[in-house]
Design an enzyme around this catalytic site. Structure first.
Site, PDB file in Angstrom:
ATOM      1  N   LYS A 133      15.773 -21.630 101.512  1.00 43.59           N
ATOM      2  CA  LYS A 133      14.416 -21.076 101.331  1.00 43.59           C
ATOM      3  C   LYS A 133      13.800 -21.516 100.000  1.00 43.59           C
ATOM      4  O   LYS A 133      12.696 -22.045  99.959  1.00 43.59           O
ATOM      5  CB  LYS A 133      14.484 -19.546 101.395  1.00 43.59           C
ATOM      6  CG  LYS A 133      13.331 -18.806 100.726  1.00 43.59           C
ATOM      7  CD  LYS A 133      13.524 -17.319 100.873  1.00 43.59           C
ATOM      8  CE  LYS A 133      12.971 -16.407  99.853  1.00 43.59           C
ATOM      9  NZ  LYS A 133      13.405 -16.396  98.503  1.00 43.59           N
ATOM     10  N   ASN A 134      14.539 -21.300  98.911  1.00 45.30           N
ATOM     11  CA  ASN A 134      13.923 -21.535  97.599  1.00 45.30           C
ATOM     12  C   ASN A 134      13.684 -23.020  97.317  1.00 45.30           C
ATOM     13  O   ASN A 134      12.764 -23.374  96.582  1.00 45.30           O
ATOM     14  CB  ASN A 134      14.771 -20.898  96.494  1.00 45.30           C
ATOM     15  CG  ASN A 134      14.672 -19.378  96.540  1.00 45.30           C
ATOM     16  OD1 ASN A 134      13.820 -18.820  97.236  1.00 45.30           O
ATOM     17  ND2 ASN A 134      15.555 -18.687  95.826  1.00 45.30           N
ATOM     18  N   ARG A 183       6.249 -15.210  96.602  1.00 43.49           N
ATOM     19  CA  ARG A 183       6.485 -15.685  95.242  1.00 43.49           C
ATOM     20  C   ARG A 183       6.279 -17.210  95.133  1.00 43.49           C
ATOM     21  O   ARG A 183       5.727 -17.730  94.178  1.00 43.49           O
ATOM     22  CB  ARG A 183       7.933 -15.336  94.869  1.00 43.49           C
ATOM     23  CG  ARG A 183       8.339 -15.689  93.454  1.00 43.49           C
ATOM     24  CD  ARG A 183       7.812 -14.704  92.472  1.00 43.49           C
ATOM     25  NE  ARG A 183       8.193 -15.016  91.104  1.00 43.49           N
ATOM     26  CZ  ARG A 183       7.601 -14.489  90.046  1.00 43.49           C
ATOM     27  NH1 ARG A 183       6.618 -13.630  90.192  1.00 43.49           N
ATOM     28  NH2 ARG A 183       7.987 -14.809  88.832  1.00 43.49           N
ATOM     29  N   ASP A 219       9.834 -10.320  96.197  1.00 40.09           N
ATOM     30  CA  ASP A 219      10.565  -9.065  96.180  1.00 40.09           C
ATOM     31  C   ASP A 219      10.160  -8.158  95.032  1.00 40.09           C
ATOM     32  O   ASP A 219       9.905  -8.613  93.922  1.00 40.09           O
ATOM     33  CB  ASP A 219      12.060  -9.360  96.046  1.00 40.09           C
ATOM     34  CG  ASP A 219      12.668  -9.652  97.399  1.00 40.09           C
ATOM     35  OD1 ASP A 219      12.045  -9.275  98.409  1.00 40.09           O
ATOM     36  OD2 ASP A 219      13.750 -10.237  97.435  1.00 40.09           O
ATOM     37  N   ASP A 263      20.830 -13.752  93.279  1.00 35.22           N
ATOM     38  CA  ASP A 263      20.477 -13.462  94.673  1.00 35.22           C
ATOM     39  C   ASP A 263      21.693 -13.105  95.518  1.00 35.22           C
ATOM     40  O   ASP A 263      21.540 -12.674  96.662  1.00 35.22           O
ATOM     41  CB  ASP A 263      19.720 -14.649  95.291  1.00 35.22           C
ATOM     42  CG  ASP A 263      18.384 -14.864  94.605  1.00 35.22           C
ATOM     43  OD1 ASP A 263      17.948 -13.961  93.872  1.00 35.22           O
ATOM     44  OD2 ASP A 263      17.788 -15.939  94.784  1.00 35.22           O
ATOM     45  N   MET A 281      19.397  -9.946  85.332  1.00 34.44           N
ATOM     46  CA  MET A 281      18.019 -10.465  85.375  1.00 34.44           C
ATOM     47  C   MET A 281      16.983  -9.454  85.851  1.00 34.44           C
ATOM     48  O   MET A 281      15.915  -9.349  85.272  1.00 34.44           O
ATOM     49  CB  MET A 281      17.961 -11.686  86.286  1.00 34.44           C
ATOM     50  CG  MET A 281      18.673 -12.877  85.693  1.00 34.44           C
ATOM     51  SD  MET A 281      18.214 -14.366  86.559  1.00 34.44           S
ATOM     52  CE  MET A 281      19.557 -15.429  86.056  1.00 34.44           C
TER      53      MET A 281
HETATM   54  C1  LIG Z   1      11.110 -18.397  95.216  1.00 38.64           C
HETATM   55  C2  LIG Z   1      12.279 -18.497  94.310  1.00 38.64           C
HETATM   56  O1  LIG Z   1      12.749 -19.579  94.007  1.00 38.64           O
HETATM   57  N1  LIG Z   1      12.802 -17.336  93.876  1.00 38.64           N
HETATM   58  C3  LIG Z   1      13.977 -17.343  93.029  1.00 38.64           C
HETATM   59  C4  LIG Z   1      13.543 -17.612  91.603  1.00 38.64           C
HETATM   60  O2  LIG Z   1      12.550 -16.652  91.266  1.00 38.64           O
HETATM   61  P1  LIG Z   1      11.663 -16.831  89.931  1.00 38.64           P
HETATM   62  O3  LIG Z   1      11.490 -18.265  89.617  1.00 38.64           O
HETATM   63  O4  LIG Z   1      10.467 -15.999  90.186  1.00 38.64           O
HETATM   64  O5  LIG Z   1      12.587 -16.157  88.854  1.00 38.64           O
HETATM   65  P2  LIG Z   1      12.758 -16.583  87.325  1.00 38.64           P
HETATM   66  O6  LIG Z   1      13.828 -17.624  87.257  1.00 38.64           O
HETATM   67  O7  LIG Z   1      11.444 -16.874  86.726  1.00 38.64           O
HETATM   68  O8  LIG Z   1      13.293 -15.237  86.675  1.00 38.64           O
HETATM   69  C5  LIG Z   1      13.990 -14.260  87.370  1.00 38.64           C
HETATM   70  C6  LIG Z   1      14.225 -13.065  86.469  1.00 38.64           C
HETATM   71  O9  LIG Z   1      15.222 -13.336  85.564  1.00 38.64           O
HETATM   72  C7  LIG Z   1      14.791 -13.172  84.252  1.00 38.64           C
HETATM   73  N2  LIG Z   1      15.391 -14.280  83.499  1.00 38.64           N
HETATM   74  C8  LIG Z   1      15.264 -15.562  83.947  1.00 38.64           C
HETATM   75  C9  LIG Z   1      15.821 -16.614  83.221  1.00 38.64           C
HETATM   76  C10 LIG Z   1      16.506 -16.317  82.031  1.00 38.64           C
HETATM   77  O10 LIG Z   1      16.988 -17.215  81.339  1.00 38.64           O
HETATM   78  N3  LIG Z   1      16.621 -15.027  81.650  1.00 38.64           N
HETATM   79  C11 LIG Z   1      16.080 -14.008  82.360  1.00 38.64           C
HETATM   80  O11 LIG Z   1      16.200 -12.854  81.976  1.00 38.64           O
HETATM   81  C12 LIG Z   1      13.280 -13.244  84.314  1.00 38.64           C
HETATM   82  O12 LIG Z   1      12.688 -12.494  83.292  1.00 38.64           O
HETATM   83  C13 LIG Z   1      13.017 -12.649  85.677  1.00 38.64           C
HETATM   84  O13 LIG Z   1      12.951 -11.267  85.656  1.00 38.64           O
HETATM   85  O14 LIG Z   1      14.676 -17.494  90.730  1.00 38.64           O
HETATM   86  C14 LIG Z   1      15.280 -16.207  90.700  1.00 38.64           C
HETATM   87  C15 LIG Z   1      16.395 -16.268  89.650  1.00 38.64           C
HETATM   88  O15 LIG Z   1      17.410 -17.129  90.046  1.00 38.64           O
HETATM   89  C16 LIG Z   1      15.777 -15.860  92.096  1.00 38.64           C
HETATM   90  O16 LIG Z   1      16.240 -14.512  92.070  1.00 38.64           O
HETATM   91  C17 LIG Z   1      14.678 -15.991  93.141  1.00 38.64           C
HETATM   92  O17 LIG Z   1      15.239 -15.935  94.436  1.00 38.64           O
HETATM   93  C1  LIG Z   2      14.296 -12.773  95.109  1.00 35.50           C
HETATM   94  C2  LIG Z   2      14.244 -13.624  96.114  1.00 35.50           C
HETATM   95  O1  LIG Z   2      13.126 -14.211  96.593  1.00 35.50           O
HETATM   96  P1  LIG Z   2      11.629 -14.242  95.974  1.00 35.50           P
HETATM   97  O2  LIG Z   2      11.725 -14.893  94.640  1.00 35.50           O
HETATM   98  O3  LIG Z   2      10.899 -15.107  96.962  1.00 35.50           O
HETATM   99  O4  LIG Z   2      11.155 -12.828  95.938  1.00 35.50           O
HETATM  100  C3  LIG Z   2      15.466 -14.044  96.851  1.00 35.50           C
HETATM  101  O5  LIG Z   2      15.377 -15.043  97.597  1.00 35.50           O
HETATM  102  O6  LIG Z   2      16.527 -13.394  96.722  1.00 35.50           O
END
Ligand SMILES: CC(=O)N[C@H]1[C@@H](OP(=O)(O)OP(=O)(O)OC[C@H]2O[C@@H](n3ccc(=O)[nH]c3=O)[C@H](O)[C@@H]2O)O[C@H](CO)[C@@H](O)[C@@H]1O
Ligand SMILES: C=C(OP(=O)(O)O)C(=O)O
Length: 437
Positions: free
Chosen positions: A22-23, A97, A121, A321, A343
């Site tokens: 998916k991602n 997202r 989510d 995840d 996270m």
């Molecule tokens: C559509 C998609 O691809 N979604 C994925 C993507 O979401 P997404 O890209 O939205 O998530 P981010 O990697 O930006 O961050 C996820 C969360 O982790 C925190 N954070 C992130 C990096 C870091 O070094 N430290 C930290 O604390 C951020 O503040 C946030 O709350 O990556 C997430 C983290 O693997 C996954 O759960 C999601 O499934």
């Molecule tokens: C958090 C997830 O997805 P999304 O970033 O699309 O909400 C996920 O795939 O577990």
């Protein structure tokens, strides 16, 4: 609203093939906006989030042609950029997202990109600062309409490559900045870049389109901007989160299951982490074979004898995840384990449903839960529950399949976001699961 009715307490048996990731699909679908030429993508999963994003691309004017199941061509030669300021887009763009990743390619190619506050989510705060700070570094101006929750970036004179150190290794943020930088003038250096297989795949696809990205697989990327990109063919990897979900399902239902064609080399710490719970996984070619755990599985301890702790971190650490899946599997392990979700601050609240079913869990705080496994001496009790997010939803589904009796899961649209045709695939290995519309 559809529900799942599950008759649990049966062991399953057979082979299951993972869908495309998916991602990754969400990233590479956005990349088709970077060229007017035709791009072919194979192994696209047929899931809600991907279909919503394809709907957005179609409304933007991308010509989408289905070749066969999972295989499509895309041509972005005549785009309707005005759609981006329409009410329809404000509604559709906020539905997932992944839609945020159309901004980088549009900014790079057309000098502007807009997006309503994206969905996804509800698992805690999900900020977008990394994305926009990156675009601003590349020379874009940023606007945020607080009332409409509408973001915009513009760079009418084009983007200019820069050095940037990301504040956090955001997955979608890194993908977005990469897609903006590939067409910028000069070299962009991204340090503390996310490097999940999703990102590695995106970079490989962009290089096949003519981009010049090096450092792929590391957290230090160099991107030499090019004038234009061309068509290419790309295949999406199997979904590692789905693979982890099926490992959990096999262990918890004490079933013998083979997961086909998993792309082992891209699974990182996933097999190691399930082994820490005492689960046996065998590599057979590119398949994972999980024997029936009829004698249960025993949580390992650290060398100093201290309690096992499983936590998430950016790649190559363990993906957040899969923590909900690990947590549910731990409820039947022999031994105790501390799950630490670093996270997201609201991703563990679903444990109240598992506690209702009889699991022994102490929610220490929003980020940590201690699980004391039953070792199958006591089974979970069937119940009625609602799926709060995609991964909690599948964890509850696994719990329901292991519990004796009939369980009902509401809000299964969350599960449909990321798991293709889940009931039919589980029925094929013997699960009693029914979708009731
Ligand atoms: C559509 C998609 O691809 N979604 C994925 C993507 O979401 P997404 O890209 O939205 O998530 P981010 O990697 O930006 O961050 C996820 C969360 O982790 C925190 N954070 C992130 C990096 C870091 O070094 N430290 C930290 O604390 C951020 O503040 C946030 O709350 O990556 C997430 C983290 O693997 C996954 O759960 C999601 O499934
Ligand atoms: C958090 C997830 O997805 P999304 O970033 O699309 O909400 C996920 O795939 O577990």
């Amino acid at each position: 609203m559809a529900i799942f009715q599950i008759e649990g307490g049966r062991s399953l048996k057979g082979e299951i093939s993972p869908q495309g990731a998916k991602n990754e699909a969400l990233q590479v679908l956005c990349a088709v906006l970077l060229t007017p030429q035709e791009v072919r993508i194979d192994n696209i999963p047929d899931i809600r989030d991907v279909n919503k994003l394809m709907g957005i691309l179609k409304n933007l004017g991308v010509k989408i042609n289905k070749i066969e199941k999972g295989s499509y061509t895309f041509k972005s030669d005549e785009l309707d950029i005005d759609y981006l300021t329409s009410d329809l887009f404000k509604q559709e763009g906020s539905g997932l997202r992944g839609s945020i990743m159309i901004v980088g390619p549009l900014l790079a190619r057309f000098g502007k990109g807009y997006i309503p506050r994206p969905g996804g989510d509800k698992i805690g705060r999900r900020r977008l600062d990394t994305h926009f700070e990156g675009f601003i570094k590349l020379g874009a101006t940023f606007n945020y309409n607080k009332e409409e929750r509408f973001y915009g970036v513009e760079a009418p004179n084009g983007l200019i490559g820069k050095y940037m150190l990301l504040e956090e290794a955001s997955v979608t943020g890194t993908a977005n900045i990469i897609m903006a930088a590939v067409l910028a003038k000069g070299t962009t250096t991204i340090y503390n870049a996310a490097c999940e297989p999703y990102i590695q795949q995106l970079c490989k696809m962009l290089n096949a389109m003519g981009a010049k990205i090096s450092g792929i697989g590391s957290n230090l990327l160099y991107i030499d901007g090019v004038k234009e990109l061309y068509g290419c063919a790309h295949r999406v990897l199997p979904d590692m989160i789905e693979i982890g979900s099926w490992i959990g399902l096999a262990a918890m239902t004490q079933s013998e299951i083979t997961i086909k064609n998993v792309s082992w080399d891209n699974l990182g710490l996933i097999p190691t982490t399930f082994r820490k719970l005492g689960i046996t996984l065998e590599r057979k070619g590119d398949d994972i074979y999980i024997p029936a755990h009829t004698n249960g599985y025993e949580v390992q301890s650290f060398i100093d004898g201290s309690i096992m702790n499983i936590s998430d971190s950016p790649w190559p650490g363990f993906t957040p995840d899969l923590l909900s899946i690990v947590l549910v599997v731990a409820t039947q392990a022999r031994g105790s384990v501390l799950i630490h979700q670093k996270m997201f601050e609201s991703r563990l609240f679903f444990v109240d449903k598992l506690i209702d079913m009889g699991a022994k869990i102490i929610l220490c705080d929003p980020h940590r839960a201690t699980i004391i496994g039953h070792d199958f001496k006591s089974t979970l009790k069937a119940t009625t529950m609602s799926s709060p997010d995609i991964r909690a939803g599948v964890s509850l589904l696994i719990a329901a399949l292991s519990a004796k009796g009939t369980s009902v899961i509401h809000n299964i649209e969350q599960i449909d976001r990321g798991y293709e045709n889940i009931e039919e695939r589980l029925q094929a290995i013997g699960a009693k699961i029914k979708r009731v519309e």
